[in-house]
Design an enzyme around this catalytic site. Structure first.
Site, mmCIF file in Angstrom:
data_model
loop_
_atom_site.group_PDB
_atom_site.id
_atom_site.type_symbol
_atom_site.label_atom_id
_atom_site.label_comp_id
_atom_site.label_asym_id
_atom_site.label_seq_id
_atom_site.Cartn_x
_atom_site.Cartn_y
_atom_site.Cartn_z
ATOM 1 N N TYR A 133 20.542 26.767 26.958
ATOM 2 C CA TYR A 133 19.871 25.896 27.913
ATOM 3 C C TYR A 133 18.840 24.940 27.317
ATOM 4 O O TYR A 133 18.343 24.057 28.015
ATOM 5 C CB TYR A 133 19.239 26.748 29.014
ATOM 6 N N PHE A 419 16.869 37.283 38.583
ATOM 7 C CA PHE A 419 17.532 36.676 39.732
ATOM 8 C C PHE A 419 18.824 36.003 39.299
ATOM 9 O O PHE A 419 19.454 35.299 40.017
ATOM 10 C CB PHE A 419 16.599 35.662 40.434
#
Length: 419
Positions: A133, A419
């Site tokens: 990322y 999450f």
């Protein structure tokens, strides 16, 4: 079925908003990308309920789902205690059959464009592979501690008032509201924490038998003072017996406390559970107090790992939303190839009461990429450390040290759950 959008990755695969009638297919594609082991039905049902369909989409090659991405509408605590809107990027996958075709890049492009259109200053994620990322502008903004404590040899000293805290067992579901109230009171104290949306309290109660790996069902203790719940811990115990005796392990799932005495009381309990000699705690804050109460930190098996990756979607709004522990007035020359609207010079001025960050034509004091801004945004990684690595360039003498002090946080940032 949804109609196709105008956004197309290079190989012609179509990106479409996620609709409820294809969620099972979409999620099965995600599960396969992460190894193909199906989740327990109750876990899968929870993630379906939590999915924000309006912020999720899939990549389709004919009738096959070959890519997934979604986001949660979080409010993230930043230095100063403000809760800032942030896209909690989640459920990102690309089918192995469709790698190296630009599909992930096209999904990241679409997602960040949508986050910008929503007016949210930040995007955050936890990375299965951290190397992925950075090229999209994410920097590692928080780290956490994993520990394996030898509780047969390590003792815990406690502060005054600890013995005045009462502990009692409770069924996790019966005290979930009290535990959530404690959590809610801690959110504003530490950068990186997220305010839990309705439904997210169920995450702490997940307890599929298939995931226990020989451990007990989920257990809970609450800490009380004068009838008020001031802390809690949810955990499992994995018994083990050898010829030499017991070697059970306490597996801590999560814990919060409102003050030092409550914190110490809960951790002392975890250290002293009968027939156990090890405490495993994962994903804990770097500066959590128990580490300073132990008799032997070497026997605590402490390891540090990256956690929350942070991306400034709107540099001006993001930097202006947090406070700074020392006065700051600095011009940042920001490079952002993936979101070019952020590139250029920004003047940041602020202090502990708030800040402003606006475009400027003035001379730069520091030069850095948006990735370094993400790494330093929550105050855990200092700009000075990034400068020592050659990632932040000082243009005006003395600017780096002053900005580094201002950006830092006295409390280490921490993401409380995945999450």
């Amino acid at each position: 079925m949804a109609t196709e959008t105008t956004v197309r990755p290079p190989d012609g695969t179509i990106l479409r908003p996620l609709e409820r009638d294809v969620w099972d297919t979409w999620y099965a594609s995600l599960e396969r990308a992460f190894g193909g082991v199906p989740e327990a039905p109750e876990e899968r049902a929870l993630w379906r309920d939590l999915t924000e369909f309006e912020h999720s989409f899939g990549a389709w090659d004919g009738d096959a789902c070959v890519g997934t991405a979604g986001a949660f509408s979080f409010r993230l605590t930043v230095p100063g205690g403000t809760a800032v809107r942030a896209a909690g990027v989640t459920m990102v996958s690309v089918a192995a059959t469709h790698r190296r075709r630009g599909l992930l890049t096209s999904m990241m492009r679409r997602q960040l464009d949508e986050v910008r259109a929503l007016g949210w200053p930040l995007a955050v994620l936890t990375a299965s592979e951290p190397a992925i990322y950075g090229r999209f502008g994410y920097g590692v903004g928080t780290y956490h501690v994993n520990a394996e404590v030898d509780t047969a040899r390590v003792r815990l000293s406690v502060p005054p008032g600890t013995d005045g805290v009462r502990l009692r067992y409770a069924e996790p579901a019966d005290v979930v509201d009290a535990c959530e109230a404690v959590y809610a009171r801690t959110v504003g104290r530490r950068p990186g924490m997220v305010a839990r949306l309705p439904g997210w309290e169920r995450l702490g109660l997940l307890d599929p038998a298939s995931g226990r790996d020989g451990a007990s069902a989920l257990q809970c203790v609450v800490a009380e003072r004068a009838g008020e719940v001031v802390g809690y811990a949810r955990f499992r115990v994995r018994p083990r017996w050898e010829t030499s005796g017991h070697h059970g392990t306490v597996l801590l799932q999560d814990t919060e406390a409102l003050d030092p005495a409550a914190h110490a009381a809960v951790w002392r309990f975890l250290f002293d559970i009968d027939l156990t000699s090890q405490l495993v705690a994962r994903g804990r804050p770097l500066d959590e107090a128990w580490q300073y109460l132990v008799s032997d930190i070497r026997r605590c098996g402490v390891r540090i790992r990256d956690s929350l990756h942070v991306r400034l979607v709107d540099v001006g709004a993001a930097l202006g939303a947090r406070a700074y522990q020392a006065p700051v007035d600095v011009v940042l020359d920001v490079e952002d190839a993936f979101c070019p609207w952020n590139s250029g010079r920004w003047r940041l001025s602020g202090d502990a009461t708030g800040a402003r960050c606006e475009r400027t034509g003035g001379a730069a004091d520091l030069a850095l990429s948006v990735r370094e801004l993400g790494a330093g945004y929550l105050g855990g990684t200092t700009l000075g450390a990034l400068g020592a690595a050659g990632l932040v360039r000082e243009v005006r003498a003395g600017a780096l040290e002053r900005a580094s002090v201002a950006f830092a946080s006295t409390v280490k940032p921490w993401l409380p759950h995945m999450f």
